[in-house]
Design a protein around this motif. Sequence first.
Motif, mmCIF file in Angstrom:
data_model
loop_
_atom_site.group_PDB
_atom_site.id
_atom_site.type_symbol
_atom_site.label_atom_id
_atom_site.label_comp_id
_atom_site.label_asym_id
_atom_site.label_seq_id
_atom_site.Cartn_x
_atom_site.Cartn_y
_atom_site.Cartn_z
ATOM 1 N N ALA A 24 -77.090 26.171 -76.246
ATOM 2 C CA ALA A 24 -77.342 26.677 -74.895
ATOM 3 C C ALA A 24 -78.818 27.018 -74.701
ATOM 4 C CB ALA A 24 -76.473 27.899 -74.616
ATOM 5 N N LEU A 25 -79.434 27.627 -75.715
ATOM 6 C CA LEU A 25 -80.850 27.976 -75.617
ATOM 7 C C LEU A 25 -81.727 26.738 -75.459
ATOM 8 C CD1 LEU A 25 -81.144 30.841 -78.232
ATOM 9 C CD2 LEU A 25 -81.621 31.023 -75.783
ATOM 10 N N ARG A 26 -81.403 25.681 -76.195
ATOM 11 C CA ARG A 26 -82.200 24.447 -76.102
ATOM 12 C C ARG A 26 -82.209 23.879 -74.681
ATOM 13 N NH1 ARG A 26 -79.903 23.389 -81.244
ATOM 14 N NH2 ARG A 26 -78.275 22.112 -80.294
ATOM 15 N N GLY A 27 -81.166 24.144 -73.918
ATOM 16 C CA GLY A 27 -81.080 23.620 -72.564
ATOM 17 C C GLY A 27 -81.729 24.487 -71.504
ATOM 18 N N LEU A 28 -82.323 25.613 -71.905
ATOM 19 C CA LEU A 28 -82.908 26.539 -70.935
ATOM 20 C C LEU A 28 -84.425 26.416 -70.869
ATOM 21 C CD1 LEU A 28 -80.934 29.820 -71.722
ATOM 22 C CD2 LEU A 28 -80.539 28.203 -69.851
ATOM 23 N N PRO A 29 -84.984 26.617 -69.678
ATOM 24 C CA PRO A 29 -86.450 26.628 -69.557
ATOM 25 C C PRO A 29 -87.023 27.944 -70.067
ATOM 26 C CG PRO A 29 -85.457 27.115 -67.434
ATOM 27 C CD PRO A 29 -84.317 26.796 -68.377
ATOM 28 N N ALA A 30 -88.304 27.950 -70.363
ATOM 29 C CA ALA A 30 -88.992 29.166 -70.803
ATOM 30 C C ALA A 30 -88.789 30.280 -69.788
ATOM 31 C CB ALA A 30 -90.478 28.891 -70.997
ATOM 32 N N GLY A 31 -88.503 31.470 -70.280
ATOM 33 C CA GLY A 31 -88.327 32.637 -69.427
ATOM 34 C C GLY A 31 -86.911 32.858 -68.943
ATOM 35 N N ALA A 32 -86.038 31.860 -69.062
ATOM 36 C CA ALA A 32 -84.649 32.015 -68.631
ATOM 37 C C ALA A 32 -83.927 32.959 -69.583
ATOM 38 C CB ALA A 32 -83.956 30.660 -68.596
ATOM 39 N N ARG A 33 -82.867 33.599 -69.068
ATOM 40 C CA ARG A 33 -82.101 34.544 -69.879
ATOM 41 C C ARG A 33 -80.705 33.997 -70.132
ATOM 42 N NH1 ARG A 33 -84.295 40.210 -69.100
ATOM 43 N NH2 ARG A 33 -82.184 40.990 -69.259
ATOM 44 N N LEU A 34 -80.232 34.232 -71.347
ATOM 45 C CA LEU A 34 -78.887 33.834 -71.756
ATOM 46 C C LEU A 34 -78.158 35.087 -72.199
ATOM 47 C CD1 LEU A 34 -76.847 31.558 -72.458
ATOM 48 C CD2 LEU A 34 -77.876 31.519 -74.732
ATOM 49 N N ARG A 35 -77.007 35.356 -71.578
ATOM 50 C CA ARG A 35 -76.163 36.484 -71.985
ATOM 51 C C ARG A 35 -74.964 35.918 -72.731
ATOM 52 N NH1 ARG A 35 -77.313 38.284 -66.564
ATOM 53 N NH2 ARG A 35 -75.361 37.282 -66.029
ATOM 54 N N VAL A 36 -74.855 36.275 -74.003
ATOM 55 C CA VAL A 36 -73.814 35.746 -74.880
ATOM 56 C C VAL A 36 -72.830 36.864 -75.210
ATOM 57 C CG1 VAL A 36 -73.331 34.643 -77.096
ATOM 58 C CG2 VAL A 36 -75.475 34.141 -75.899
ATOM 59 N N THR A 37 -71.536 36.593 -75.035
ATOM 60 C CA THR A 37 -70.487 37.533 -75.402
ATOM 61 C C THR A 37 -69.676 36.910 -76.527
ATOM 62 O OG1 THR A 37 -70.361 38.365 -73.139
ATOM 63 C CG2 THR A 37 -68.488 38.828 -74.568
ATOM 64 N N CYS A 38 -69.502 37.665 -77.626
ATOM 65 C CA CYS A 38 -68.786 37.189 -78.812
ATOM 66 C C CYS A 38 -67.826 38.264 -79.305
ATOM 67 C CB CYS A 38 -69.736 36.908 -79.966
ATOM 68 S SG CYS A 38 -71.111 35.865 -79.631
ATOM 69 N N THR A 39 -66.852 37.832 -80.107
ATOM 70 C CA THR A 39 -65.986 38.784 -80.801
ATOM 71 C C THR A 39 -66.114 38.644 -82.312
ATOM 72 O OG1 THR A 39 -64.165 37.205 -80.549
ATOM 73 C CG2 THR A 39 -64.273 39.014 -78.958
ATOM 74 N N ASP A 40 -66.777 37.625 -82.800
ATOM 75 C CA ASP A 40 -66.943 37.418 -84.242
ATOM 76 C C ASP A 40 -67.958 38.420 -84.782
ATOM 77 O OD1 ASP A 40 -67.152 36.498 -86.815
ATOM 78 O OD2 ASP A 40 -68.205 34.659 -86.302
ATOM 79 N N PRO A 41 -67.560 39.274 -85.738
ATOM 80 C CA PRO A 41 -68.493 40.278 -86.265
ATOM 81 C C PRO A 41 -69.744 39.675 -86.904
ATOM 82 C CG PRO A 41 -66.282 40.577 -87.206
ATOM 83 C CD PRO A 41 -66.234 39.374 -86.331
ATOM 84 N N MET A 42 -69.660 38.461 -87.430
ATOM 85 C CA MET A 42 -70.823 37.822 -88.055
ATOM 86 C C MET A 42 -71.918 37.508 -87.033
ATOM 87 S SD MET A 42 -70.429 37.881 -91.224
ATOM 88 C CE MET A 42 -71.843 36.899 -91.639
#
Length: 81
Positions: A24-42
Amino acid sequence: MTDETDLDLSGLKCPLPVLRTARALRGLPAGARLRVTCTDPMAAIDIPNLVRETGDHLDATERAGPHLRFTIRRGAAGGAG
């Protein structure tokens, strides 16, 4: 830039959350924000390490019950990822 993307990776197990975050990060332009929600403790270890390696910025980390939420800002140079 105020581009924001939400990525819900709840229920996925290691290594999928970090791999999908990297993609997902590779597809974003500089300065864009990515909010990631996970349940995996790792993800608490893997995603900050990914952000360090790519040169992006971890703006926030939150925990709400079993959910971890990361706010990542794409680096100015687009990261190394």
